[in-house]
Design a protein around this motif. Structure first.
Motif, PDB file in Angstrom:
ATOM      1  N   ARG A 141       6.815   0.331  -7.820  1.00 10.65           N
ATOM      2  CA  ARG A 141       6.674   0.097  -8.661  1.00 10.65           C
ATOM      3  C   ARG A 141       8.223  -0.241  -8.394  1.00 10.65           C
ATOM      4  O   ARG A 141       8.629   0.466  -8.245  1.00 10.65           O
ATOM      5  CB  ARG A 141       5.902  -0.030 -10.162  1.00 10.65           C
ATOM      6  N   VAL A 190       2.335  -7.517   4.345  1.00 16.06           N
ATOM      7  CA  VAL A 190       1.221  -6.025   4.152  1.00 16.06           C
ATOM      8  C   VAL A 190       2.989  -5.395   3.021  1.00 16.06           C
ATOM      9  O   VAL A 190       2.292  -4.893   2.664  1.00 16.06           O
ATOM     10  CB  VAL A 190       1.337  -5.553   5.149  1.00 16.06           C
ATOM     11  N   TRP A 191       3.601  -4.737   3.812  1.00 10.81           N
ATOM     12  CA  TRP A 191       5.241  -4.771   3.205  1.00 10.81           C
ATOM     13  C   TRP A 191       5.924  -4.873   1.817  1.00 10.81           C
ATOM     14  O   TRP A 191       5.775  -4.003   1.032  1.00 10.81           O
ATOM     15  CB  TRP A 191       6.108  -4.408   4.479  1.00 10.81           C
ATOM     16  N   ILE A 198       3.193  -4.273  -0.952  1.00 12.05           N
ATOM     17  CA  ILE A 198       3.709  -3.326  -1.232  1.00 12.05           C
ATOM     18  C   ILE A 198       4.276  -2.987  -2.489  1.00 12.05           C
ATOM     19  O   ILE A 198       3.666  -2.497  -3.126  1.00 12.05           O
ATOM     20  CB  ILE A 198       3.536  -1.531  -0.076  1.00 12.05           C
ATOM     21  N   ARG A 199       5.843  -3.303  -1.278  1.00 14.65           N
ATOM     22  CA  ARG A 199       7.296  -3.327  -2.114  1.00 14.65           C
ATOM     23  C   ARG A 199       6.484  -3.976  -3.538  1.00 14.65           C
ATOM     24  O   ARG A 199       7.463  -3.228  -4.661  1.00 14.65           O
ATOM     25  CB  ARG A 199       8.044  -3.859  -1.107  1.00 14.65           C
ATOM     26  N   ALA A 247       4.006  -3.856  -5.145  1.00 16.30           N
ATOM     27  CA  ALA A 247       3.199  -4.132  -6.730  1.00 16.30           C
ATOM     28  C   ALA A 247       2.526  -4.472  -6.627  1.00 16.30           C
ATOM     29  O   ALA A 247       2.039  -4.801  -7.425  1.00 16.30           O
ATOM     30  CB  ALA A 247       3.735  -3.183  -7.294  1.00 16.30           C
ATOM     31  N   TYR A 285      -3.567  -8.314  -0.587  1.00 15.08           N
ATOM     32  CA  TYR A 285      -4.593  -7.863   0.863  1.00 15.08           C
ATOM     33  C   TYR A 285      -5.568  -8.843   1.429  1.00 15.08           C
ATOM     34  O   TYR A 285      -5.904  -9.183   2.452  1.00 15.08           O
ATOM     35  CB  TYR A 285      -4.362  -6.753   0.958  1.00 15.08           C
TER      36      TYR A 285
END
Length: 459
Positions: free
Chosen positions: A2, A215-216, A219-220, A222, A228
């Motif tokens: 997170r 996508v990254w 992820i970054r 959270a 997705y």
């Protein structure tokens, strides 16, 4: 993983009101903000004026890749079909599918080539506003937004490229619009982001860089797993729809056919020097296919010939292939003159060393012609690009030194994947066009952080 909002300034738009301003720095004074706003407005007026001027004045015919795309569009327009049909798969192969169909759409409204350039002008506006939106969202700074807009509009390539009917503007505008939608993050925006990327990929096979970036980003940020699902649902829904479209139109269930291995071969043959070297397709060279044979070949068969020739050469010359990579990177980044042909109605090719050498001769009084408006525009374009490139590289180093590279990493990833594709295939100035917005945003963040706010470190 997170986000620690005390150390990072990337913010989900719906949470931005809870967070401090960009870099925890005090906002610039009102006079500075006002000056940046005026500069941004003036730069936009200048860009728009130059784009309109170029569209009105330009009288040349499309050349190289642009000639093919425009020719395919007119051919299908006259036949009353969309692209591709069965006949398009034979001989020259199929490329730029999404772009050609966009051209056919425009030409059905106004059957004149100029309408394609007007379409490009509109797409550049989309690219601009998407780039500025991304910059403002990741920094929560109006000043970064103004600087980004100014840098973008002062970039001379955007003035001239509107008169070039290639995939560069179309793909880049859609790709950064998709990225802006993903940054916004709402359910409709994420679904639409995937859909837009699928159509961008239909024009130019580079969308993987932006998919990885998004996508990254998730992820970054959270994001939940549903983000997705939404992204790829939108992407694959359009892929399926476009594949069905191609099947109905041509009888072939293919999504995005292209002769991409031609670029691979240009960077992997005996005479390769790292630049866009298409003599490999001439008679007697590794990529030569006799016209009578090529006329009967499919896209897959042409691709197979190019790929085999390239891989065979790499196996026999692995060290030479690797030694070409620094040269490819140089050609990828060194010049920004590739759009300048339009100032001479496409009668002079401005990309590459030949034009630069001739320009030096003109400047020193040894040229065969006088200095023209186009030469001045190209010199300006190259000079300003070098400023952006320098600020971009400084910004990357500054972000790594001061820790905010993590926030910028989803943008850096796009650029790095672009570099990797060039090292694998071939270098050329126009291949950095899709990554100019990344360079501009990074340059703007660095300029705001170091010059406008006059701070050396993030606190």
């Amino acid at each position: 993983m997170r986000f620690d909002r005390e150390k990072n300034f990337f913010l989900r738009s719906e949470q931005s009101v809870l967070c401090s301003r960009f870099g925890n720095a005090a906002a610039p004074c009102e006079s500075t903000v006002r000056a940046l706003k005026i500069i941004a407005l003036c730069s936009y007026v200048l860009m728009l004026a130059m784009q309109i001027r170029n569209i009105v004045v330009f009288q040349g015919s499309p050349t190289s890749d642009a000639a093919r795309y425009v020719g395919d569009a007119f051919s299908n327009l006259e036949a009353g079909t969309w692209y591709p049909t069965e006949r398009d798969f034979v001989g020259g192969g199929v490329a730029g599918t999404g772009l050609v169909n966009y051209f056919i759409f425009l030409l059905r409204m106004v059957p004149e080539t100029k309408i394609l350039y007007v379409g490009n002008l509109l797409l550049v506006q989309l690219m601009l506003f998407s780039t500025v939106y991304i910059a403002k969202q990741i920094t929560q700074s109006d000043t970064v937004g103004y600087i980004t807009a100014s840098f973008f509009c002062f970039t001379g390539t955007y003035w001239a490229e509107v008169c070039v009917a290639r995939t560069e503007i179309f793909f880049t505008a859609l790709a950064f619009f998709a990225l802006a939608l993903a940054v916004r993050g709402s359910t409709p925006c994420v679904i639409l982001s995937g859909a837009v990327l699928a159509y961008a990929q239909w024009a130019r096979p580079l969308a993987i860089a932006f998919i990885v970036s998004i996508v990254w980003l998730f992820i970054r940020r959270a994001d939940k797993f549903t983000s997705y699902v939404k992204l790829f649902s939108g992407f694959f829904a359009v892929v399926i729809a476009l594949t069905a479209f191609t099947y109905v139109n041509s009888g072939r269930a293919i999504y995005s056919p292209t002769i991409a291995d031609g670029n691979f071969l240009m960077g992997a043959h005996e005479d390769a020097d790292g630049s866009y070297e298409n003599t490999v397709f001439n008679e007697g060279k590794a990529g030569y296919i006799p016209p009578e044979e090529r006329a009967e070949m499919t896209v897959e068969e042409i691709n197979a010939v190019y790929k085999k020739a390239a891989t065979d050469w790499i196996k026999a010359n692995p060290v030479k292939y690797l030694s070409l990579m620094p040269k490819k990177l140089f050609y990828f980044l060194a010049t920004d003159t590739y759009s300048g042909d339009i100032y001479f109605d496409n009668k002079i090719q401005t990309a590459g060393r030949n034009y630069i050498n001739s320009l030096m001769n003109i400047i020193t009084g040894r040229g065969s012609r006088e200095l023209e408006f186009g030469d001045i525009a190209i010199m300006y374009t190259q000079a300003f690009y070098m400023v952006i490139l320098a600020l971009f590289l400084a910004g990357v180093l500054h972000s790594m030194k001061n820790g905010y590279w993590r926030t910028m990493s989803f943008l850096y990833g796009i650029f790095l994947i672009g570099v990797a594709s060039v090292l694998y295939t071939v270098g050329g100035g126009r291949y950095h066009f899709p990554y100019l917005p990344v360079m501009i945003i990074t340059a703007a963040v660095f300029t705001d952080t170091v010059l406008v706010r006059k701070r050396k470190k993030f606190k």
